[in-house]
Design an enzyme around this catalytic site. Structure first.
Site, PDB file in Angstrom:
ATOM      1  N   ASN A  50       7.799   3.091 -11.577  1.00 47.33           N
ATOM      2  CA  ASN A  50       7.984   2.057 -10.553  1.00 47.33           C
ATOM      3  C   ASN A  50       9.433   2.023 -10.080  1.00 47.33           C
ATOM      4  O   ASN A  50       9.717   1.935  -8.879  1.00 47.33           O
ATOM      5  CB  ASN A  50       7.619   0.673 -11.109  1.00 47.33           C
ATOM      6  CG  ASN A  50       6.130   0.444 -11.220  1.00 47.33           C
ATOM      7  OD1 ASN A  50       5.326   1.227 -10.707  1.00 47.33           O
ATOM      8  ND2 ASN A  50       5.744  -0.624 -11.888  1.00 47.33           N
ATOM      9  N   HIS A 440      -4.054   1.267   7.470  1.00 48.68           N
ATOM     10  CA  HIS A 440      -4.221   0.901   6.066  1.00 48.68           C
ATOM     11  C   HIS A 440      -5.564   0.213   5.832  1.00 48.68           C
ATOM     12  O   HIS A 440      -5.855  -0.246   4.734  1.00 48.68           O
ATOM     13  CB  HIS A 440      -3.054  -0.026   5.666  1.00 48.68           C
ATOM     14  CG  HIS A 440      -2.919  -0.273   4.203  1.00 48.68           C
ATOM     15  ND1 HIS A 440      -3.170  -1.502   3.627  1.00 48.68           N
ATOM     16  CD2 HIS A 440      -2.547   0.548   3.187  1.00 48.68           C
ATOM     17  CE1 HIS A 440      -2.957  -1.432   2.329  1.00 48.68           C
ATOM     18  NE2 HIS A 440      -2.578  -0.208   2.022  1.00 48.68           N
ATOM     19  N   HIS A 594      -4.956  -5.791  -7.533  1.00 48.27           N
ATOM     20  CA  HIS A 594      -4.796  -5.207  -6.202  1.00 48.27           C
ATOM     21  C   HIS A 594      -5.678  -5.848  -5.133  1.00 48.27           C
ATOM     22  O   HIS A 594      -5.503  -5.585  -3.947  1.00 48.27           O
ATOM     23  CB  HIS A 594      -5.095  -3.700  -6.289  1.00 48.27           C
ATOM     24  CG  HIS A 594      -4.636  -2.910  -5.113  1.00 48.27           C
ATOM     25  ND1 HIS A 594      -5.499  -2.433  -4.147  1.00 48.27           N
ATOM     26  CD2 HIS A 594      -3.402  -2.511  -4.739  1.00 48.27           C
ATOM     27  CE1 HIS A 594      -4.807  -1.761  -3.233  1.00 48.27           C
ATOM     28  NE2 HIS A 594      -3.539  -1.785  -3.571  1.00 48.27           N
TER      29      HIS A 594
END
Length: 719
Positions: A50, A440, A594
């Protein structure tokens, strides 16, 4: 700063600092003694990767901005790019210190279990012979040691590659720098023959052999280094227009540029002497603040390969209990998925539900004679994608298959380019989205002809069409035969084919035109209710200033607001007279949160949506995103149950405090780990779901320092 400006930033915080606080909570999972040891090691690896991406993208972008637009200010804090960089550099060393401490603790505990990351002097005589033989046969032939001095230019350092650096002294006494790339073609470590739990990393072997690699030079000091480069590729649409090249060709060229962008961070495994450090700084052209000493391995990706090499019983004992995604009990395995969806909307909740029902639905569509077309948007695909192969099969069967492939999905560009070629070769029509706007959205539209009428099956998701991440990320997938949503889906794909962003839809809300406007209108509707108003949103992040200002307005009107945000939250809750009715929960656990759920109002009158979009500036203003209403009563009940369960999490949940820091929720009642609840309990039966409640205020601070605590309710091997 003038008082008026201070007022503007009274309840917001910097995006980069908020993200770093999220990543710290990822790291804190490595300090949780209830988490199995190998999983704790994985959390350190996740934190590291990350942080790598943060430097490559966010820090790289701030560097670019500091050069191109040095006076631009962050609309959450009023800080310039350079001021933001200074804040980032102030925070990172503390995170690295915690990482080193945790890695040392976890490595020591793993040694007690017989899993040892060996130094060269820890090898037994037999192991030294084995490693020496391996070095001569497999490593030495592919090494390329280089000397950097007045006669030898400094080589290009590949992004995130490992190097053994050496301080060399010539016979005349002059100092030079030596570099040995650790070849990426080699495995990351070597297991010892009689005990695979004992291993030595490749960079350790190369470093130990370095004195023999530089001929007549005397080697005085060595270290392992790793350079992180700016990887924030910007797409120049005007350049494309002038060149006459298609998007795929342009993206292929941009990917080659990524390897040569500027260095934004230098990592060293130890602090070298002053002369050695000066040589490194001057040659690599980095400042002191860009150099980090990291005692943990500089490349932690080896962890996943390590787990695979361990004896199965040992790895299982130190890992999460395996979880197999279930087949939803309200779907008949033997019956047609399409026909079942015709009768009732279905919701898949990954990774607790498997992706197989969607794959079965897509496979049916590829074979059914009444299916005339399949249209789908793709942002990220698995390296070995069943979905892509089914689409190819459908095209070969004569179906009209349209794939809107986003080639600009960061770090997946090359994979998407490869898949786009394969899809085209199979007869699919592949388009690349709208200029300047990444697509997206997650939508798949199956169109069928029944007599003289068309009917539709529409799938709307919050996550990618990627079977691998469907087992790692919590996401939602709605499959519906609703004709109105199907008609809107048809219009959406027609608009994308001609690059029209201004299309009108009756039920879907599509960024960048209507999605944010709809969210703001829904918030206005709750503001009008005053203290009876209610907003509950589950997403990954919030950065969009206009949305945050509207939420503050709603809070001031008395609306109760619950936000479940995994990562970045630029809105600071609990600020008197500004955000005191806003409560932010963040969950970091076994799976990456998510999914996106938007809920406005309470009870049967609540309006509920799932979406591909977070409340971020890029999602709402610069991407093509879809938000879809949820009409089916049982699916709405399932979504409410998910929200309620996560708001009740008191094991993996933290609350955001007014100063922007986090604290773990107090476990005063029975422990609730929401992800474990989702694993244990099917959501496909009706539930008497309570309205999500405001979390209790009794909180203890965690962000000021790591606190390790044992939870007797959890057995070894559970999340």
């Amino acid at each position: 700063m003038p008082e008026r400006e201070k007022e503007k930033y009274a309840y917001t915080q910097n995006r980069e600092l908020s993200w770093l606080r999220f990543n710290r909570r990822v790291l804190e999972e490595a300090g949780d003694e209830s988490v199995p040891l190998l999983e704790r090691l994985k959390f350190i690896s996740i934190f590291t990767s990350n942080l790598d991406e943060f430097f490559m993208v966010r820090v790289g972008n701030l560097f670019d901005m500091s050069l191109v637009s040095p006076d631009d200010i962050d609309n959450k804090t009023g800080a310039t790019p350079m001021q933001q960089l200074e804040e980032v550099y102030n925070v990172i060393p503390g995170l690295i210190e915690i990482k080193n401490r945790l890695y040392t603790d976890v490595a020591a505990l793993l040694r007690q279990q017989g899993i040892c990351d060996l130094a060269a002097d820890e090898l037994t005589a037999e192991e030294k012979r084995y490693a020496g033989t391996y070095y001569k046969a497999r490593i030495l032939p592919v090494l390329s040691p280089q000397i950097v001095d007045s006669h030898h230019p400094f080589p290009h350092l590949a992004n995130k590659a490992l190097y053994v650096a050496a301080l060399l002294r010539s016979k005349k006494g002059s100092a030079s720098l030596g570099l040995v790339p650790v070849p990426a073609s080699l495995p990351p470590f070597l297991n010892m023959p009689n005990d695979p739990g004992r291993f030595i990393r490749m960079e350790t072997i190369v470093q130990q052999q370095a004195p023999a690699l530089f001929g007549g030079y005397k080697l005085e000091d060595t270290c392992i280094l790793c350079a992180t480069r700016n990887a924030d590729l910007s797409f120049d649409s005007e350049l494309l227009e002038d060149s006459g090249e298609d998007l795929r060709s342009q993206m292929s060229k941009l990917l080659k540029k990524r390897a040569s962008l500027s260095v934004v961070r230098l990592e060293l495994d130890r602090k070298p002497g002053a002369e050695f450090m000066k040589l490194l700084k001057n040659r690599i052209r980095v400042e002191n603040r860009q150099i980090y000493i990291d005692q943990a391995p500089l490349d932690m990706k080896y962890v996943y390969d390590l787990v695979k090499t361990l004896p199965a019983e040992k790895a299982a004992a130190l890992s999460f209990t395996p979880y197999a995604p279930r087949w939803p009990e309200d779907l008949d395995r033997k019956a047609s998925i399409i026909e079942q969806i015709r009768r009732k909307d279905r919701l898949l909740f990954f990774p607790f539900d498997g992706v197989d029902p969607f794959l079965r639905m897509l496979s049916e569509a590829a074979e059914r004679p009444d299916v005339i077309s399949i249209r789908i948007t793709i942002y990220r695909l698995a390296t070995s994608s069943k979905i892509a192969h089914i689409l190819c099969k459908a095209a070969e069967n004569g179906k009209e298959v349209t794939v809107l492939m986003e080639l600009r999905a960061r770090f997946d560009e090359a994979n998407n380019i490869s898949w786009s070629r394969l899809l085209e070769d199979s007869g699919c029509q592949v388009i690349y989205g709208v200029e300047d706007y990444k697509c997206h959205s997650k939508i798949c539209l199956i169109t069928m002809r029944r007599g003289d009428r068309l009917s539709y099956i529409t799938q709307i998701g919050t996550g990618n069409y990627n079977e691998r991440t469907n087992t790692m990320y919590t996401d939602l997938s709605l499959m519906t035969a609703n004709e109105n949503i199907g008609l809107d889906g048809t219009v959406f794909f027609q608009n994308m084919l001609v690059g029209n962003l201004d299309g009108e839809y009756a039920h879907l809300y599509v960024a960048p035109v209507s999605l944010k406007a709809k969210l703001l209108r829904m918030m206005d509707g709750e503001i009008a209710k005053g203290q009876e108003g209610y907003i509950c949103i589950k997403a990954n992040a919030i950065t969009e200033r206009e949305v945050m200002d509207k939420l503050s307005e709603a809070s001031r009107a008395g609306v109760q607001i619950q936000l479940i945000l995994r990562g970045i939250c630029c809105l600071r809750p609990g600020i008197a007279a500004r955000t005191e009715n806003i409560h932010v929960t963040s969950i970091v656990g076994r799976y990456l949160e998510h999914g996106r759920i938007y809920c406005f109002g309470r009870g049967k009158s609540a309006q509920m949506f799932i979406a591909s979009a977070d409340m971020m500036t890029r999602n709402l203003n610069r991407r093509v995103e879809i938000m879809c209403p949820v009409y089916d009563p049982e699916v709405r009940e399932q979504l409410l149950w998910i929200l309620h369960t996560q708001l009740g999490d008191n094991v993996k949940a933290s609350s955001l405090l007014p100063d922007g820091s986090y604290c773990r929720k107090v476990n005063t009642l029975a422990p609730c780990n929401s992800q474990e609840v989702f694993m244990e309990k099917t959501i496909h039966k009706p539930y008497a779901t309570k309205e999500p409640e405001r979390p209790k205020r009794g909180l203890h601070r965690l962000f000021g320092g790591l606190q390790k605590k044992k939870r007797p309710d959890q057995q070894k091997g559970n999340a």
